[in-house]
Design a protein around this motif. Sequence first.
Motif, short mmCIF file in Angstrom:
data_model
loop_
_atom_site.label_atom_id
_atom_site.label_comp_id
_atom_site.label_asym_id
_atom_site.label_seq_id
_atom_site.Cartn_x
_atom_site.Cartn_y
_atom_site.Cartn_z
N VAL A 40 0.76 -1.19 0.18
CA VAL A 40 0.05 -0.03 -0.01
C VAL A 40 0.80 1.17 0.08
N VAL A 41 1.91 1.25 0.85
CA VAL A 41 2.70 2.38 1.04
C VAL A 41 3.57 2.62 -0.41
N ALA A 42 4.11 1.36 -0.88
CA ALA A 42 4.94 1.57 -2.12
C ALA A 42 4.07 2.19 -3.12
N GLN A 43 2.84 1.74 -3.30
CA GLN A 43 1.80 2.68 -4.30
C GLN A 43 1.88 4.24 -4.10
N GLN A 44 1.50 4.42 -2.81
CA GLN A 44 1.75 5.64 -2.59
C GLN A 44 2.76 6.40 -3.15
N TYR A 45 4.04 5.83 -2.68
CA TYR A 45 5.28 6.29 -3.13
C TYR A 45 5.30 6.60 -4.51
N VAL A 46 4.78 5.65 -5.33
CA VAL A 46 5.09 5.54 -7.03
C VAL A 46 4.06 6.73 -7.35
N ASP A 47 2.75 6.72 -6.88
CA ASP A 47 1.85 7.80 -7.29
C ASP A 47 2.07 9.26 -6.83
N SER A 48 3.08 9.49 -5.97
CA SER A 48 3.42 10.82 -5.61
C SER A 48 4.48 11.37 -6.67
N GLY A 49 5.18 10.49 -7.00
CA GLY A 49 6.24 10.90 -8.11
C GLY A 49 7.29 11.56 -7.42
N ASN A 50 7.66 11.34 -6.02
CA ASN A 50 8.54 12.13 -5.14
C ASN A 50 9.72 11.10 -4.88
N TYR A 51 9.29 9.76 -5.13
CA TYR A 51 10.30 8.86 -4.63
C TYR A 51 10.86 7.81 -5.76
N VAL A 52 12.26 7.80 -5.45
CA VAL A 52 13.03 6.84 -6.43
C VAL A 52 13.35 5.33 -5.75
N TRP A 53 13.80 4.38 -6.32
CA TRP A 53 14.37 3.26 -5.63
C TRP A 53 15.85 3.51 -5.30
N ASN A 54 16.17 3.25 -3.93
CA ASN A 54 17.41 2.88 -3.53
C ASN A 54 18.32 2.00 -4.05
N ALA A 55 19.17 2.17 -5.20
CA ALA A 55 20.03 1.26 -5.85
C ALA A 55 21.48 1.11 -5.33
N GLY A 56 21.75 1.76 -4.19
CA GLY A 56 23.06 1.71 -3.37
C GLY A 56 23.94 2.04 -4.26
#
Length: 377
Positions: free
Chosen positions: A195-211
């Motif tokens: 649920v939270v992951a979907q909110q992150y994606v929808d917001s457009g303000n988050y990217v994956w941390n690829a290290g």
Amino acid sequence: MSTDKVTSPASPLDRFYAVIPAGGVGTRLWPLSRAAAPKFLHDLTGSGSTLLRATYDRLQPLAGTRMLVVTGKAHRDAVCRQLPEVQDADLVLESEPKDSAAAIGLAAAILHERDPGTIMGSFAADQVISPDRLFQEAVREAIHTAAAGKIVTIGIKPTHPSTGFGYIRSGQQLRVEGAPSAQDVVEFVEKPDEVVAQQYVDSGNYVWNAGMFVAPVALLLKHLEANQPELFQGLQEIARAWDTPERDEVTARVWPTLPKIAIDYAVAEPAAEAGDVAVVPGTFRWDDVGDFASVGRLNSAKEVDAVTVLGEGARVFTENSSGVVVTDTKRVIALIGIEDVVIVDTPDALLVTTMANSQRVKAAVDALKASGDTDVL
């Protein structure tokens, strides 16, 4: 190579040094990936290059021969065979794994000892990235941003609401020459639920941390000293001896005493709180090849029916089947009327599971370890 301290050249790109941490066993890729032959030593995409070799080749246009590889002592010969270009002084061998802060921190300390003006980039050896051009564009932006006084992470624009990765929340656009897409980092967040992951994606303000980190070595070490002084002191002691005859003695004495901690906790998160971290969003395709479902998804290897087959001289017959077969034996494998199967056949171990359960392979490895069957691990 000369190991005297040098004066930094004017262009940030000329001060760039690439670091390749080549560690981790990749237990979700057992029995192909094992302690003696971890996943970065394998060709998992059917491209003809191992993940380690592909990482080096991807960085070479940016760094030339300015590369440091950090790996376990047990992998020295295999790494040297795959990367004959790497000089002995640029091969950092761990006698035991100490997590990413020690590995990346030691590379930073060695480079700082040689030239305090160095900008380093850390890129894990076990990731699949394409196309190289977009990756290199993102790294160049990150180098320019690092030269402006930031620790920079390259985040991946999410293609789906993954629960398998940490996320980075981005903030204000930065105005850095040569880095039009650089932004401030507000915070690093742990792996979310769906649920939270979907909110992150929808917001457009988050990217994956690829290290992936690019930073001035002086700034990275400043934060390491502030947050992990014991680790910092030990790494400094090794780095001062690195380009001297005392290297082996000092490393053997100090390395086993170092604390284990991830670079995210030791440097990235506290530096973000201090306002010293930026993110450059990457638009390239990225996969950390975390399980056999990833292998199936990524593969340009030959397909028989709807089955992806990996392995030199593989002898696979399929009828009305789908999934992935990885083999390093000459045994004939026949699949009939079976969907989304994963079969990994090696001379001393056989894995049979499904795509949906491929993340659970680690549990089998843990059970084998607990029962003492370490000869196949």
